[in-house]
Design an enzyme around this catalytic site. Structure first.
Site, PDB file in Angstrom:
ATOM      1  N   GLU A  97       0.834  -1.202   0.000  1.00 13.26           N
ATOM      2  CA  GLU A  97       0.000   0.000   0.000  1.00 13.26           C
ATOM      3  C   GLU A  97       0.867   1.250   0.000  1.00 13.26           C
ATOM      4  OE1 GLU A  97      -3.479   0.340   0.196  1.00 13.26           O
ATOM      5  OE2 GLU A  97      -4.167  -0.796   1.930  1.00 13.26           O
ATOM      6  N   ASP A  98       0.332   2.321  -0.538  1.00 16.17           N
ATOM      7  CA  ASP A  98       1.047   3.594  -0.491  1.00 16.17           C
ATOM      8  C   ASP A  98       1.006   4.204   0.912  1.00 16.17           C
ATOM      9  OD1 ASP A  98      -1.706   4.019  -0.704  1.00 16.17           O
ATOM     10  OD2 ASP A  98      -1.564   5.420  -2.381  1.00 16.17           O
ATOM     11  N   ASP A 101      -3.810   5.163   6.632  1.00 17.86           N
ATOM     12  CA  ASP A 101      -4.254   6.349   7.362  1.00 17.86           C
ATOM     13  C   ASP A 101      -5.124   5.871   8.537  1.00 17.86           C
ATOM     14  OD1 ASP A 101      -4.622   9.185   7.643  1.00 17.86           O
ATOM     15  OD2 ASP A 101      -6.503   9.065   6.574  1.00 17.86           O
ATOM     16  N   PHE A 150      -1.716  16.120   5.095  1.00 11.63           N
ATOM     17  CA  PHE A 150      -2.022  15.562   3.791  1.00 11.63           C
ATOM     18  C   PHE A 150      -0.732  15.509   2.987  1.00 11.63           C
ATOM     19  CE2 PHE A 150      -3.757  15.158  -0.445  1.00 11.63           C
ATOM     20  CZ  PHE A 150      -4.782  14.257  -0.225  1.00 11.63           C
ATOM     21  N   ARG A 163       0.268  12.731  -8.747  1.00 16.23           N
ATOM     22  CA  ARG A 163       0.857  11.407  -8.488  1.00 16.23           C
ATOM     23  C   ARG A 163       2.254  11.314  -9.068  1.00 16.23           C
ATOM     24  NH1 ARG A 163      -3.377   7.983  -6.818  1.00 16.23           N
ATOM     25  NH2 ARG A 163      -5.392   8.386  -7.780  1.00 16.23           N
TER      26      ARG A 163
HETATM   27  P1  IMP Z   1      -7.498   4.702   5.209  1.00 17.47           P
HETATM   28  O1  IMP Z   1      -8.591   3.748   4.855  1.00 17.47           O
HETATM   29  O2  IMP Z   1      -8.016   5.843   6.044  1.00 17.47           O
HETATM   30  O3  IMP Z   1      -6.299   4.046   5.855  1.00 17.47           O
HETATM   31  O4  IMP Z   1      -7.072   5.436   3.884  1.00 17.47           O
HETATM   32  C1  IMP Z   1      -6.219   4.915   2.971  1.00 17.47           C
HETATM   33  C2  IMP Z   1      -6.340   5.658   1.652  1.00 17.47           C
HETATM   34  O5  IMP Z   1      -6.663   7.040   1.804  1.00 17.47           O
HETATM   35  C3  IMP Z   1      -5.001   5.637   0.955  1.00 17.47           C
HETATM   36  O6  IMP Z   1      -4.839   4.485   0.168  1.00 17.47           O
HETATM   37  C4  IMP Z   1      -5.032   6.914   0.148  1.00 17.47           C
HETATM   38  O7  IMP Z   1      -5.650   6.692  -1.114  1.00 17.47           O
HETATM   39  C5  IMP Z   1      -5.893   7.855   0.942  1.00 17.47           C
HETATM   40  N1  IMP Z   1      -5.080   8.803   1.751  1.00 17.47           N
HETATM   41  C6  IMP Z   1      -4.968   8.824   3.095  1.00 17.47           C
HETATM   42  N2  IMP Z   1      -4.162   9.820   3.499  1.00 17.47           N
HETATM   43  C7  IMP Z   1      -3.728  10.430   2.377  1.00 17.47           C
HETATM   44  C8  IMP Z   1      -2.841  11.553   2.135  1.00 17.47           C
HETATM   45  O8  IMP Z   1      -2.286  12.196   3.026  1.00 17.47           O
HETATM   46  N3  IMP Z   1      -2.643  11.877   0.830  1.00 17.47           N
HETATM   47  C9  IMP Z   1      -3.239  11.218  -0.209  1.00 17.47           C
HETATM   48  N4  IMP Z   1      -4.065  10.169  -0.020  1.00 17.47           N
HETATM   49  C10 IMP Z   1      -4.317   9.787   1.261  1.00 17.47           C
HETATM   50 MG    MG Z   2      -6.450   9.063  -3.393  1.00 13.10          MG
END
Ligand code: IMP
Ligand code: MG
Length: 193
Positions: A97-98, A101, A150, A163
């Protein structure tokens, strides 16, 4: 005018860290042939570099998902737009995963993968925004711990843009950037620097 964003992890830091992660993963999976699963679109950029840093036989596969809004979002349910076409039975799966969060998306994807009978499932995330976590989840492999900001670039987007920035930027003024997404255009001109 103050800058709306600043470099958090530069391309050289990223390159070095990805190489380290690759070596660690190669050591841990020696004798096995891991299946790297990544999620479009953001994760694919990290996957492309990470897979070349792992000197083992391996497979890579991609999924595409979209997140639901509203109540479903709070459960982390995602819609699978493109599913894997590989049998995961008895395979060693590494979800790439990138960023993690809140953890909701990863938790959901891990549960989907675990339901397919793999020998093991682990998570590798380039960035870990651990302070934002709302479900208990800690990736086995993490590139960098990420502040509660962010972030953009190296696959991470703001409404599908940026990106392609080679560095990871932290956005210091998200309100201004949302109002004028072109504010970071000058960063793209120097992208090949
Ligand atoms: P989670 O389900 O809250 O863990 O969110 C994961 C997804 O939210 C990631 O795969 C990203 O696509 C997006 N995301 C969360 N934080 C950021 C950020 O700071 N920048 C860009 N995308 C984010
Ligand atoms: Mg996104």
């Amino acid at each position: 005018m103050p800058e709306v964003a600043s470099v958090l992890f530069g391309r050289e830091d990223i390159r070095r860290r990805v190489e380290e992660l690759g070596r660690t993963i190669a050591g841990d999976y020696v004798g096995r042939e891991p299946v790297l699963v990544s999620v479009l679109k953001g994760g694919a950029i990290f996957l492309a570099d990470l897979m070349r840093a792992i000197d083992l036989p391996l497979e890579t596969h991609l999924m595409a998902i979209s997140r639901y809004g509203g109540a479903a979002e709070s459960l982390g349910r995602v819609r699978i737009l493109l599913d894997l076409d590989v049998d995961l039975t008895d395979r060693h799966v590494l979800l790439v995963e990138d960023i993690v969060d809140t953890g909701l998306t990863s938790r959901y994807l891990l549960s989907v993968l675990r339901a397919r009978g793999p020998a093991s499932v682990e998570l590798c995330s380039l960035l870990d925004k651990s302070v934002r976590r709302i479900v208990p989840l800690s990736p086995r492999y993490v590139g960098f711990d990420c502040p509660d900001r962010f972030v953009l670039g190296y696959g991470l987007d703001l409404q599908e843009r940026y990106r392609n920035l080679p560095d990871i930027l932290q956005v210091d003024d998200l309100v201004a950037l949302r109002a004028d997404p072109d504010l970071l255009r000058p960063r793209l001109t120097g992208a090949a620097a």
